[in-house]
Design a protein around this motif. Structure first.
Motif, mmCIF file in Angstrom:
data_model
loop_
_atom_site.group_PDB
_atom_site.id
_atom_site.type_symbol
_atom_site.label_atom_id
_atom_site.label_comp_id
_atom_site.label_asym_id
_atom_site.label_seq_id
_atom_site.Cartn_x
_atom_site.Cartn_y
_atom_site.Cartn_z
ATOM 1 N N SER A 1 0.835 -1.218 0.000
ATOM 2 C CA SER A 1 0.000 0.000 0.000
ATOM 3 C C SER A 1 0.864 1.260 0.000
ATOM 4 O O SER A 1 0.343 2.377 -0.072
ATOM 5 C CB SER A 1 -0.948 0.006 1.207
ATOM 6 O OG SER A 1 -0.212 0.205 2.395
ATOM 7 N N GLN B 1 -4.714 -4.182 -5.891
ATOM 8 C CA GLN B 1 -5.126 -2.793 -5.616
ATOM 9 C C GLN B 1 -5.620 -2.117 -6.896
ATOM 10 O O GLN B 1 -6.566 -1.325 -6.847
ATOM 11 C CB GLN B 1 -3.948 -2.015 -5.041
ATOM 12 C CG GLN B 1 -3.524 -2.505 -3.660
ATOM 13 C CD GLN B 1 -2.296 -1.749 -3.171
ATOM 14 O OE1 GLN B 1 -2.420 -0.664 -2.621
ATOM 15 N NE2 GLN B 1 -1.127 -2.306 -3.388
ATOM 16 N N GLY C 1 -9.075 -3.516 -4.983
ATOM 17 C CA GLY C 1 -9.011 -4.155 -3.660
ATOM 18 C C GLY C 1 -8.008 -3.478 -2.730
ATOM 19 O O GLY C 1 -7.327 -2.518 -3.098
ATOM 20 N N LYS C 2 -7.944 -4.021 -1.513
ATOM 21 C CA LYS C 2 -6.998 -3.495 -0.518
ATOM 22 C C LYS C 2 -6.114 -4.636 -0.031
ATOM 23 O O LYS C 2 -6.483 -5.816 -0.141
ATOM 24 C CB LYS C 2 -7.763 -2.924 0.683
ATOM 25 C CG LYS C 2 -8.515 -1.641 0.369
ATOM 26 C CD LYS C 2 -8.900 -0.939 1.660
ATOM 27 C CE LYS C 2 -9.597 0.384 1.467
ATOM 28 N NZ LYS C 2 -9.595 1.005 0.159
ATOM 29 N N THR C 3 -4.970 -4.259 0.558
ATOM 30 C CA THR C 3 -4.069 -5.273 1.135
ATOM 31 C C THR C 3 -4.019 -5.092 2.647
ATOM 32 O O THR C 3 -4.361 -4.031 3.166
ATOM 33 C CB THR C 3 -2.641 -5.132 0.558
ATOM 34 O OG1 THR C 3 -2.203 -3.794 0.768
ATOM 35 C CG2 THR C 3 -2.603 -5.471 -0.922
ATOM 36 N N ASP D 1 -6.952 -8.543 0.440
ATOM 37 C CA ASP D 1 -8.179 -8.807 1.193
ATOM 38 C C ASP D 1 -9.294 -9.130 0.191
ATOM 39 O O ASP D 1 -9.778 -8.229 -0.517
ATOM 40 C CB ASP D 1 -8.507 -7.555 2.027
ATOM 41 C CG ASP D 1 -9.757 -7.741 2.849
ATOM 42 O OD1 ASP D 1 -10.424 -8.796 2.740
ATOM 43 O OD2 ASP D 1 -10.085 -6.803 3.613
ATOM 44 N N THR D 2 -9.705 -10.391 0.151
ATOM 45 C CA THR D 2 -10.693 -10.806 -0.866
ATOM 46 C C THR D 2 -12.018 -10.058 -0.712
ATOM 47 O O THR D 2 -12.713 -9.813 -1.696
ATOM 48 C CB THR D 2 -10.969 -12.324 -0.789
ATOM 49 O OG1 THR D 2 -11.218 -12.667 0.562
ATOM 50 C CG2 THR D 2 -9.817 -13.131 -1.325
ATOM 51 N N ALA D 3 -12.348 -9.673 0.527
ATOM 52 C CA ALA D 3 -13.638 -8.995 0.763
ATOM 53 C C ALA D 3 -13.692 -7.643 0.063
ATOM 54 O O ALA D 3 -14.777 -7.090 -0.140
ATOM 55 C CB ALA D 3 -13.854 -8.817 2.264
ATOM 56 N N THR D 4 -12.540 -7.099 -0.289
ATOM 57 C CA THR D 4 -12.520 -5.760 -0.907
ATOM 58 C C THR D 4 -12.468 -5.820 -2.436
ATOM 59 O O THR D 4 -12.448 -4.784 -3.098
ATOM 60 C CB THR D 4 -11.282 -4.963 -0.417
ATOM 61 O OG1 THR D 4 -10.098 -5.654 -0.844
ATOM 62 C CG2 THR D 4 -11.281 -4.823 1.098
#
Ligand SMILES: NC(=O)CC[C@H](N)C(=O)O
Length: 451
Positions: free
Chosen positions: A315, A345, A349-351, A385-388
């Motif tokens: 990030s 990203q 998505g996010k890490t 993060d798979t949820a993102t």
């Protein structure tokens, strides 16, 4: 105090006047008694050349003294206040970094020279390190990038026909610190419970344990752009393939006669075996610096773009994500490890940081479309993060140890990623299929654009 229980001396012991470790017995270094240890002091390296040595020599004796003779004491101080007394090898001084444990049984040279370890100390869980020395062929980059080496038992002899230098000598050359004779099992168990800890390796007795703890607490890997410290400064071409022993992939074997696929590889700290593997699959690779503008990459009109492994916090490199966004959808792309995190990203998505990361050669993965199980080589502390992730992204691989994301497909953008190391040398080759898959994608697109 926990430190006093699980390490030979904690802060309590140090502050009560015990600054130096008790002398280590020779047997704790070479795994055998002095009588049976075949170490011979002060002999110069005998392994002259690869061909000469292959049959004639199998043992290189270190030109150093036995590790327990005259080696200065060293301390590893962790940010939780625990102090681990051992013996120095390699460089001397004081160094701070994040301590991670690696469970690989082989391949310490590849680990030392993997740029993704920049800023970290590697604690090897395999107890006997240094026995195959260092050789010119197994480098994953030009130098050692990690901050420090933590081992239980530093081998007092080198037995490898390819070796031309000992681990101790190499680390001295590279100005990298090592500590031997510490309880790496206890350190690893501690990291598993607490999560990654910062640490300091120090050979300077004038620096107090308390000062070292303070230094570890004021240091962090989070938010740091470490890629800029390891990337190349100018674009360059790579032409060296993997050797014959890697000729197990049909795709790589059948490349003869086909025109090369032109690939641009972003260098976030790229490992040489990735470049060799791409070359073996018929790619003509141009490596570019991490901040090379996406527009210039697209002007080069490659058949595919590759995003490499690299150190630190994904990030903290927004410029890499921005470049990736500009390339996505225009060329087939493939990301490995940091490349996977950058593309994650770029997909939106996010890490996040894992508790103690994945570092080793036996991490099981499931390929979700087929159910295929791969044993993979891993080295990362951050994960996507798979949820993102947006719904268009398929999680293609799952790490079976903790269920985290180990790979992604974005079919609409012709993008694929893996969090593991399909090129790992040494390592299991199960994941090499990722190269085959991506090369198929690149070939299909190249054929379609010519039709
Ligand atoms: N091997 C790599 O590319 C490491 C990726 C990233 N630096 C991490 O620790 O997660």
């Amino acid at each position: 105090m926990a430190a006093a229980i699980c390490c030979p001396s904690g802060l309590a012991a140090a502050s009560s006047g015990r600054q130096q470790p008790s002398p280590l017995r020779p047997s704790s270094f070479c795994g055998s008694s002095v009588a049976s240890c075949s170490y011979r002091p002060q002999l110069s390296l005998r392994c002259q050349s690869r061909r000469q040595s292959r049959h004639a020599q199998s043992v290189v004796y270190a030109s150093i003294k036995a590790p327990w003779e005259g080696a200065p004491p060293a301390r590893l101080v962790l940010e939780d206040g625990s102090v681990w007394h051992g013996t120095a090898f390699g460089h001397t001084g004081t160094e701070v970094g994040e301590v991670v444990f690696n469970t690989s049984l082989t391949g310490y040279q590849e680990i030392l020279t993997d740029p993704s370890y920049k800023g970290q100390f590697v604690c090897f869980t395999y107890p006997h390190i240094g026995n195959v020395g260092i050789n010119p062929e197994d480098m994953e980059s030009e130098k050692v990038h990690l901050g420090g080496v933590i081992v239980r038992d530093l081998s007092c002899k080198v037995s490898n026909y390819r070796a031309n230098i000992t681990l101790d000598e190499y680390l001295k050359q590279q100005k990298v610190m090592g500590i031997a004779g510490v309880d790496t099992r206890a350190i690893t168990r501690r990291l598993r419970v607490t999560g990654c800890l910062n640490g300091a390796i120090c050979t300077d007795p004038s620096v107090s344990d308390e000062e070292l703890v303070a230094r570890t607490k004021s240091w962090t890997i989070v938010g740091k752009d470490l890629i800029k410290e390891v990337t190349c400064t100018e674009p360059y071409e790579w032409a060296d393939p993997t050797g014959e022993e890697w000729e197990f992939a049909e795709q790589a074997k059948s490349r003869n006669g086909a025109p090369p696929l032109r690939v641009v590889a972003y260098d976030y700290g790229i490992k040489h075996n990735i470049l060799r593997r791409l070359t073996s699959f018929g790619c003509k690779v141009t490596v570019v610096p991490a901040d090379f503008p996406a527009e210039k990459v697209l002007d080069m009109n490659p058949d595919g773009v590759f995003f490499s492994n690299g150190p630190g916090d994904p990030s903290a490199v927004p410029y890499a994500v921005e470049n990736a966004k500009k390339i996505l959808g225009k060329k087939p792309v493939f990301g490995i490890c940091m490349g996977h995190q950058v593309l994650g990203q770029a997909f939106g998505g996010k890490t996040f940081k894992l508790k103690f990361g994945h570092h080793g050669g036996n991490h099981p993965l499931r390929h979700t479309p087929t159910g295929r199980i791969e044993i993979s080589s891993q080295n990362h502390n951050f994960a996507v993060d798979t949820a993102t992730l947006p719904p268009e992204v398929e999680v293609s691989l799952i790490n079976l140890n903790d269920g985290t994301c180990a790979g992604m497909y974005h079919p609409g953008l012709r993008a694929m990623t893996v969090q593991s190391h399909p090129e790992a040398s040494p390592g299991p080759h199960d994941s090499d299929v990722a190269f085959t898959e991506w090369i198929e994608m690149v070939k299909a697109e190249a054929a379609a654009s010519k039709a």
